[in-house]
Enzyme design. Sequence first.
Site, PDB file in Angstrom:
ATOM      1  N   GLY A 195      66.104  21.332  64.073  1.00  0.00           N
ATOM      2  CA  GLY A 195      64.536  20.449  64.190  1.00  0.00           C
ATOM      3  C   GLY A 195      64.170  20.917  62.425  1.00  0.00           C
TER       4      GLY A 195
ATOM      5  N   HIS B  52      68.740  13.920  67.018  1.00  0.00           N
ATOM      6  CA  HIS B  52      69.092  14.488  68.633  1.00  0.00           C
ATOM      7  C   HIS B  52      66.621  13.877  68.349  1.00  0.00           C
ATOM      8  CE1 HIS B  52      67.607  16.827  71.372  1.00  0.00           C
ATOM      9  NE2 HIS B  52      66.659  16.942  70.823  1.00  0.00           N
TER      10      HIS B  52
ATOM     11  N   ASP C 241      68.846  23.637  72.082  1.00  0.00           N
ATOM     12  CA  ASP C 241      66.882  23.285  71.595  1.00  0.00           C
ATOM     13  C   ASP C 241      66.138  23.909  71.895  1.00  0.00           C
ATOM     14  OD1 ASP C 241      65.647  21.855  70.891  1.00  0.00           O
ATOM     15  OD2 ASP C 241      66.225  19.687  72.727  1.00  0.00           O
ATOM     16  N   GLY C 242      65.521  24.725  70.612  1.00  0.00           N
ATOM     17  CA  GLY C 242      64.234  25.310  69.922  1.00  0.00           C
ATOM     18  C   GLY C 242      64.527  26.287  69.652  1.00  0.00           C
TER      19      GLY C 242
ATOM     20  N   MET D 162      67.035  24.765  77.047  1.00  0.00           N
ATOM     21  CA  MET D 162      65.914  24.968  75.892  1.00  0.00           C
ATOM     22  C   MET D 162      65.281  26.510  75.573  1.00  0.00           C
ATOM     23  SD  MET D 162      64.299  21.981  75.325  1.00  0.00           S
ATOM     24  CE  MET D 162      63.595  22.279  74.145  1.00  0.00           C
TER      25      MET D 162
ATOM     26  N   ASP E  66      63.911  13.372  70.093  1.00  0.00           N
ATOM     27  CA  ASP E  66      63.115  13.470  71.501  1.00  0.00           C
ATOM     28  C   ASP E  66      61.957  12.444  71.427  1.00  0.00           C
ATOM     29  OD1 ASP E  66      63.329  16.966  71.621  1.00  0.00           O
ATOM     30  OD2 ASP E  66      62.938  16.508  69.242  1.00  0.00           O
TER      31      ASP E  66
ATOM     32  N   MET F  93      58.903  11.512  74.416  1.00  0.00           N
ATOM     33  CA  MET F  93      57.496  12.793  74.591  1.00  0.00           C
ATOM     34  C   MET F  93      56.522  11.577  75.155  1.00  0.00           C
ATOM     35  SD  MET F  93      57.363  16.211  72.139  1.00  0.00           S
ATOM     36  CE  MET F  93      58.572  16.947  71.703  1.00  0.00           C
TER      37      MET F  93
ATOM     38  N   HIS G 159      66.826  13.118  74.199  1.00  0.00           N
ATOM     39  CA  HIS G 159      65.883  13.589  74.817  1.00  0.00           C
ATOM     40  C   HIS G 159      64.514  13.286  75.204  1.00  0.00           C
ATOM     41  CE1 HIS G 159      64.576  18.158  74.799  1.00  0.00           C
ATOM     42  NE2 HIS G 159      64.563  17.532  76.132  1.00  0.00           N
TER      43      HIS G 159
ATOM     44  N   GLY H 281      59.141  23.733  65.765  1.00  0.00           N
ATOM     45  CA  GLY H 281      58.841  25.123  64.713  1.00  0.00           C
ATOM     46  C   GLY H 281      58.430  25.956  66.062  1.00  0.00           C
TER      47      GLY H 281
ATOM     48  N   SER I 116      67.395  17.220  64.855  1.00  0.00           N
ATOM     49  CA  SER I 116      65.756  16.854  65.795  1.00  0.00           C
ATOM     50  C   SER I 116      65.209  15.241  64.707  1.00  0.00           C
ATOM     51  CB  SER I 116      65.303  18.059  65.901  1.00  0.00           C
ATOM     52  OG  SER I 116      64.055  17.401  66.752  1.00  0.00           O
TER      53      SER I 116
ATOM     54  N   MET J 158      61.433  13.913  77.202  1.00  0.00           N
ATOM     55  CA  MET J 158      60.767  14.823  77.632  1.00  0.00           C
ATOM     56  C   MET J 158      59.211  13.801  78.168  1.00  0.00           C
ATOM     57  SD  MET J 158      61.087  17.493  75.082  1.00  0.00           S
ATOM     58  CE  MET J 158      61.496  16.166  73.608  1.00  0.00           C
TER      59      MET J 158
HETATM   60  C1  DX5 Z   1      61.544  20.762  71.753  1.00  0.00           C
HETATM   61  C2  DX5 Z   1      62.705  19.575  70.612  1.00  0.00           C
HETATM   62  C3  DX5 Z   1      63.155  20.118  69.799  1.00  0.00           C
HETATM   63  C4  DX5 Z   1      62.583  20.360  68.679  1.00  0.00           C
HETATM   64  C5  DX5 Z   1      63.334  21.463  68.110  1.00  0.00           C
HETATM   65  O1  DX5 Z   1      60.477  20.352  72.389  1.00  0.00           O
HETATM   66  O2  DX5 Z   1      62.744  19.240  72.268  1.00  0.00           O
HETATM   67  O3  DX5 Z   1      63.838  18.874  70.176  1.00  0.00           O
HETATM   68  O4  DX5 Z   1      62.441  19.217  68.077  1.00  0.00           O
HETATM   69  O5  DX5 Z   1      62.327  21.728  66.982  1.00  0.00           O
HETATM   70  P1  DX5 Z   1      63.295  23.184  65.988  1.00  0.00           P
HETATM   71  O6  DX5 Z   1      64.270  23.124  65.558  1.00  0.00           O
HETATM   72  O7  DX5 Z   1      61.958  23.596  64.907  1.00  0.00           O
HETATM   73  O8  DX5 Z   1      62.495  24.190  67.248  1.00  0.00           O
HETATM   74 ZN    ZN Z   2      65.230  17.967  71.933  1.00  0.00          ZN
END
Ligand code: DX5
Ligand code: ZN
Length: 226
Positions: A203, A39, A181-182, A143, A41, A43, A72, A151, A16, A74
């Site tokens: 990520g 990946h 993811d997460g 998720m 994200d 948002m 992805h 993080g 990510s 969001m």
């Molecule tokens: C969070 C994102 C993830 C995020 C994951 O809402 O959808 O893709 O980047 O990051 P890590 O792997 O650091 O939890």
């Molecule tokens: Zn994501």
Amino acid sequence: MPHRLGTTMAVQISPSILSADFARLAEAAAAVSNADWLHVDVMDNHFVPNLTLGLPVVESLLKATSLPLDCHLMIEDPDRWAPAYAEAGAGSVTIHAEAARAPVRTLRQIRAAGARSGFALNPATAVEPYEDLLGEIDMLLLMTVEPGFGGQKFLDVVLPKIRRARALIERHGGQIWLQVDGGVAAETIERCAEAGADVFVAGNAVYGAGDPAAAVDALRALAAGA
Ligand code: DX5
Ligand code: ZN
């Protein structure tokens, strides 16, 4: 390994870029050329309390990397915006169950535009109500943190849902990818793989490492061995 009922499961890693330097996204992509996906994200500061990037940045990334993009979304109105990401050339476009008002139409539009259709569930959203939608879905995303930020700590509470989703997928023929993811990292990826996930977003565990490519390989090996 009770989840390996199907024959189609293969481990895939999707780093990510949320955890990368946003001023150096092309370099961040190049640093993980051994990954399966990148990946991305998206948002909107409405569906989640954070704002990242949108279609123009995705269009630039598509020109900057040969890795397929795993977008992805969001965002609050995925029905309106998701098809454009597929038309732009994203390899996979994932919309959230909690945000989509016409998920069947939107998932079909994503596929019609040539991308894989993804459907995401937040930690508290049950998978069972969506069983009838599985035929419209190429990848189910569970998720393992509340969406919005990289993080965060992995939520073990999602593990039983990963198992139930894997069982639903196997009953459906086993072709649908199951993404987590997460908080996916060396400490948690084996639990996810054992529960039945086969596509792993990471990520912090990748871009927080000194050598992102080595981190991708290490995560892949852990998941494959689980
Ligand atoms: C969070 C994102 C993830 C995020 C994951 O809402 O959808 O893709 O980047 O990051 P890590 O792997 O650091 O939890
Ligand atoms: Zn994501």
